[in-house]
Design an enzyme around this catalytic site. Structure first.
Site, PDB file in Angstrom:
ATOM      1  N   SER A 167       0.938  -1.155  -0.084  1.00  0.00           N
ATOM      2  CA  SER A 167       0.003  -0.060   0.061  1.00  0.00           C
ATOM      3  C   SER A 167       0.785   1.368   0.100  1.00  0.00           C
ATOM      4  O   SER A 167       1.936   1.312  -0.818  1.00  0.00           O
ATOM      5  CB  SER A 167      -1.028   0.178   1.368  1.00  0.00           C
ATOM      6  OG  SER A 167      -1.926   0.776   1.196  1.00  0.00           O
ATOM      7  N   ASP A 366      -8.386  -5.559  -6.478  1.00  0.00           N
ATOM      8  CA  ASP A 366      -8.224  -4.428  -5.600  1.00  0.00           C
ATOM      9  C   ASP A 366      -8.613  -3.158  -6.518  1.00  0.00           C
ATOM     10  O   ASP A 366      -8.104  -3.079  -7.714  1.00  0.00           O
ATOM     11  CB  ASP A 366      -6.757  -4.380  -5.129  1.00  0.00           C
ATOM     12  CG  ASP A 366      -6.327  -3.050  -4.770  1.00  0.00           C
ATOM     13  OD1 ASP A 366      -7.262  -2.338  -3.863  1.00  0.00           O
ATOM     14  OD2 ASP A 366      -5.267  -2.561  -4.597  1.00  0.00           O
ATOM     15  N   HIS A 419      -6.616  -5.806  -1.604  1.00  0.00           N
ATOM     16  CA  HIS A 419      -5.373  -4.782  -1.819  1.00  0.00           C
ATOM     17  C   HIS A 419      -4.264  -5.166  -0.873  1.00  0.00           C
ATOM     18  O   HIS A 419      -2.928  -4.794  -1.391  1.00  0.00           O
ATOM     19  CB  HIS A 419      -5.832  -3.604  -0.860  1.00  0.00           C
ATOM     20  CG  HIS A 419      -4.932  -2.258  -0.850  1.00  0.00           C
ATOM     21  ND1 HIS A 419      -4.716  -1.556  -2.110  1.00  0.00           N
ATOM     22  CD2 HIS A 419      -4.317  -1.386   0.263  1.00  0.00           C
ATOM     23  CE1 HIS A 419      -4.139  -0.759  -1.799  1.00  0.00           C
ATOM     24  NE2 HIS A 419      -3.795  -0.576  -0.317  1.00  0.00           N
TER      25      HIS A 419
END
Length: 443
Positions: A167, A366, A419
């Site tokens: 991320s 994602d 994600h």
């Protein structure tokens, strides 16, 4: 039988992990490394997990959690660490229980975690002004941290060294790698990104194409968007584009962007997508008051706080008391963070051109950081494809798809992943990582 780690400080050894009842499968160490100046001391808390395979020869993987400002312990119990919060049965009055994670990356690599930037997790500063941070400050502190950490754990200097992140830490990974290459203090071997930030334009501009590929909008809507926005969907002030983007946002409003197959906060971020057994939300609220989280968020947001924000946990992990660090939160609200480096392309070009191996992988469900954004960004580097788009397997099942480029760059998707795919696809991500650190150029 644990392999001996002779250089580690004895007082840093962790003998028991909070909520876990059983023997640790390898040596653990935790404590503080102080960075900054005499007047502005910043104390970064770390947790080191020696490899369960062969810590003397296996790589050291420095994992930077995202956020920015999410604790390393969130990664330890939710992502790649050796533990998982046991969510098979949840009762508000019971202590949080922790179990072994069968697909921890510690199976094949030593893992070094740090609460960064200062203010995350157990890390703390002596001056309130140091809780104001940005990319440059964070990376400078991480670089200073690593120099000091390797001075204390000097026997690992000769091990292969990896920097990994997910991320937002996709910003920090190449910046830190570049700092290390510039300093040549420790030998950096390679770096890897999971759905990581790369370039603010690519990060924000590929939600529309991804949504179209997933069937969230019609051909007509997509054509209207492409025509009115000129394929620039982010930060476009054209009136027709803004109007069509407003319509578009209405179509994806109820979709959980971090994993489009799951309801918001429903995805348990664990080894399965099965429901846990809960007391009623009424009983939770009767004990703790009204909560900003619904019952499906409770285990992911509140359980880590209940596990780590205790005097016992702090003592076991050699962390300072709450009076000094502030209360433990999975992701800190104390830090005032601003992004000041928006394009990571020059750093990646510099590192890959020098031959450092790089592995990018994305969960293909994602929408926050779509895989097509990462892939198209890689293609913008103008490296040659050595292996075209092809499936890769775990056993006889397709685990995802991969592309290999020149300059030691590998890209892969995790089929069904969100994600942070190591939460929904733990076996597959461990398999991919192990193949790669063991020298495979392709999956």
């Amino acid at each position: 039988m644990h392999a001996e780690i002779n250089g580690a400080p004895i007082e840093a050894q962790v003998k028991q992990f909070p909520g876990f009842h059983g023997d640790l499968l390898s040596k653990h160490y935790a404590g503080y490394i102080t960075v900054g100046t005499e007047l502005n001391k910043r104390h970064l808390h770390y947790h080191f997990v020696a490899s369960e395979r062969n810590p003397i020869k296996d790589p050291v993987t420095f994992f930077i959690n995202g956020g920015p400002g999410c604790s390393a312990y969130a990664a330890i119990v939710h992502n790649i660490g050796p533990f998982k919060i046991d969510e098979t049965v949840f009762r508000v009055k019971d202590p949080i229980r922790v179990k072994r994670h069968p697909y921890s990356w510690s199976k094949v690599s030593s893992l070094l975690f740090v609460d960064s930037p200062v203010g995350a997790g157990y890390s703390y500063a002596e001056n309130e002004e140091d809780y104001v941070s940005d990319d440059s400050i964070t990376v400078a502190d991480l670089y200073a941290f690593l120099n000091k950490w390797f001075s204390e754990y000097s026997e690992f200097i000769s091990n292969p060294f990896y920097i990994a992140g997910s991320s937002y830490s996709g910003v920090h990974v190449p910046l830190l790698a570049q700092e290390i290459v510039n300093g040549i203090y420790i030998y950096i071997y390679t770096h890897t990104h999971c759905n990581g930030a790369i370039d603010i334009h690519f990060e924000n501009n590929y939600v529309v194409p991804f949504a179209y590929r997933m069937g969230f909008i019609s051909d007509e809507q997509y054509n209207d968007l492409a025509t009115s926005c000129g394929s620039l969907y982010w930060n476009n002030e054209h009136p027709d584009c803004k109007r069509n983007m407003e319509i578009f946002r209405g179509f994806i409003k109820g979709i959980y962007e971090y994993h489009v197959l799951c309801l918001p906060c429903y995805f348990k971020m664990g080894l399965s997508m099965e429901d846990a057994q809960y007391d009623s939300m009424d009983s939770i609220q009767s004990l703790h008051g009204e909560s900003e989280y619904d019952m499906y968020c409770h285990d992911y947001e509140i359980n880590p706080r209940r596990l780590f924000d205790t005097r016992t946990a702090r003592e076991l992990l050699h962390a300072m008391p709450e009076e000094i660090t502030g209360p433990f939160e999975r992701c800190s609200k104390r830090i005032k963070y601003s992004r000041n480096i928006f394009n990571l392309t020059p750093y990646h070009l510099n590192l890959t051109s020098k031959g450092y191996r790089t592995f990018f992988y994305n969960g293909d469900h994602d929408m926050r950081m779509p895989y097509i954004a990462t892939l198209d960004w890689i293609k913008s580097l103008n490296y040659t494809e050595i292996e075209k788009w092809h499936p890769w397997f775990v056993g006889d099942q397709i685990a995802g798809y991969a592309v290999r480029f020149t300059n030691n760059l590998l890209f892969a998707t995790l089929r069904g992943g969100g994600h942070t795919p190591f939460e929904s696809m733990p076996r597959e991500t461990l398999e991919a990582y192990q193949r790669w650190i063991d020298g495979a150029d392709s999956l």
